[in-house]
Enzyme design. Sequence first.
Site, PDB file in Angstrom:
ATOM      1  N   ASP A 103      -1.011  -1.053  -4.592  1.00 18.65           N
ATOM      2  CA  ASP A 103      -0.086  -1.541  -3.984  1.00 18.65           C
ATOM      3  C   ASP A 103       1.549  -1.202  -4.175  1.00 18.65           C
ATOM      4  O   ASP A 103       1.764   0.163  -4.350  1.00 18.65           O
ATOM      5  CB  ASP A 103      -0.125  -3.080  -4.344  1.00 18.65           C
ATOM      6  CG  ASP A 103      -0.001  -4.149  -3.252  1.00 18.65           C
ATOM      7  OD1 ASP A 103       1.275  -4.237  -2.876  1.00 18.65           O
ATOM      8  OD2 ASP A 103      -0.786  -4.476  -2.809  1.00 18.65           O
ATOM      9  N   HIS A 111       4.799  -7.829  -3.861  1.00 20.95           N
ATOM     10  CA  HIS A 111       3.657  -8.002  -3.066  1.00 20.95           C
ATOM     11  C   HIS A 111       2.509  -7.420  -3.996  1.00 20.95           C
ATOM     12  O   HIS A 111       1.490  -8.466  -4.188  1.00 20.95           O
ATOM     13  CB  HIS A 111       3.766  -7.007  -1.956  1.00 20.95           C
ATOM     14  CG  HIS A 111       2.650  -7.076  -1.193  1.00 20.95           C
ATOM     15  ND1 HIS A 111       1.314  -6.385  -1.176  1.00 20.95           N
ATOM     16  CD2 HIS A 111       2.024  -7.671  -0.037  1.00 20.95           C
ATOM     17  CE1 HIS A 111       0.470  -6.553  -0.387  1.00 20.95           C
ATOM     18  NE2 HIS A 111       0.824  -7.383   0.417  1.00 20.95           N
ATOM     19  N   SER A 135      -3.215  -9.654   3.307  1.00 19.62           N
ATOM     20  CA  SER A 135      -2.998  -9.074   2.081  1.00 19.62           C
ATOM     21  C   SER A 135      -3.582 -10.060   1.000  1.00 19.62           C
ATOM     22  O   SER A 135      -3.747  -9.856  -0.022  1.00 19.62           O
ATOM     23  CB  SER A 135      -1.607  -8.653   1.738  1.00 19.62           C
ATOM     24  OG  SER A 135      -1.380  -7.528   2.319  1.00 19.62           O
TER      25      SER A 135
END
Length: 382
Positions: free
Chosen positions: A143, A173, A328
């Site tokens: 990621d 994120h 996600s």
Amino acid sequence: MRLSIIAAVLPLALAAPVAEPEIAPLIEARGAQPIAGKYIVKLKDEAKFGIMNAKSKIPGIERVYENVLNGFSATLSNEELERLRRDPDVESIEQDAIFSINAITQQQGATWGLTRISHRARGSTAYAYDTSAGAGACVYVIDTGVEDTHPDFEGRAKQIKSYASTARDGHGHGTHCAGTIGSKTWGVAKKVSIFGVKVLDDSGSGSLSNIVAGMDFVASDRQSRNCPRRTVASMSLGGGYSAALNQAAARLQSSGVFVAVAAGNDNRDAANTSPASEPTVCTVGATDSNDVRSTFSNYGRVVDIFAPGTSITSTWIGGRTNTISGTSMATPHIAGLAAYLFGLEGGSAGAMCGRIQTLSTKNVLTSIPSGTVNYLAFNGAT
């Protein structure tokens, strides 16, 4: 007589035209932004070419793949590209492209995802789980990186590799996904070990070649880690269809790593999205707190399971928390659930997606298109 026949045939054989070598296909970027002049070169498994030989011939080689793909990425001139396409050891060449995270919105509010995956019905305010909590399992978060100093990780997270310009998570994120997997407060598997592999930059995007490099790294690195209850990879990213990315995902899965991937946020069939369209990995769609498919979530036959993905609160950079939405956010619920079940029951990477489907709560979701499974993740605790 026999000698004369051979003598007569020989000139014909010598005069036969030499067959043109097969030209390796050039795969264009589909549904993703191409990176001009950059390519992923896949060599045949039986290739005699060799990476060292390639390096001596091609100065623009950037990444070498040895585990999930036999090949390399490189910056190529048109002449080098065409020469490689005619090399008998080259199976295919794919245009490098930009892929990105699959989170789309931000808003205030508390998470509900943990309570939902530990109860058959909506409405509970408690998260029920076995105290084994994923101990002994490891999860690689491929990621934007992981802020391993966040106090909610209790020292169980490490940022170990970067294919971007910086090693730290400057976006948030990856830290959010890691928190849903295994943080003390927001995590599904609260005793799991987490390893951050940064393949996306601080804007949340990155090249296909760097993503494959991160996967190749995981396939190698996991062999040196102490993960007695198996290994998971969480990939909350995606883009257009990529044969190279799908093959890398398939090989990572077949190497013994359970791979959870996001279905994507385009409200369309995920069949043209990678790595979601790879059939051997576990592809995750998203739901909201009313058991409705999230308005953004992709769907279709390649989706294996749904998990909470709307308004999910988790860890964030700067030691903070944040509430965001996307497939996600659904994906780390499944990565964490796989780690939890590995810790509790054992099992194999190849069987885990089926195990999660078997445990799931069936036919409670709405707005599920025809041909898409109606399975909501459940941990079996109640």
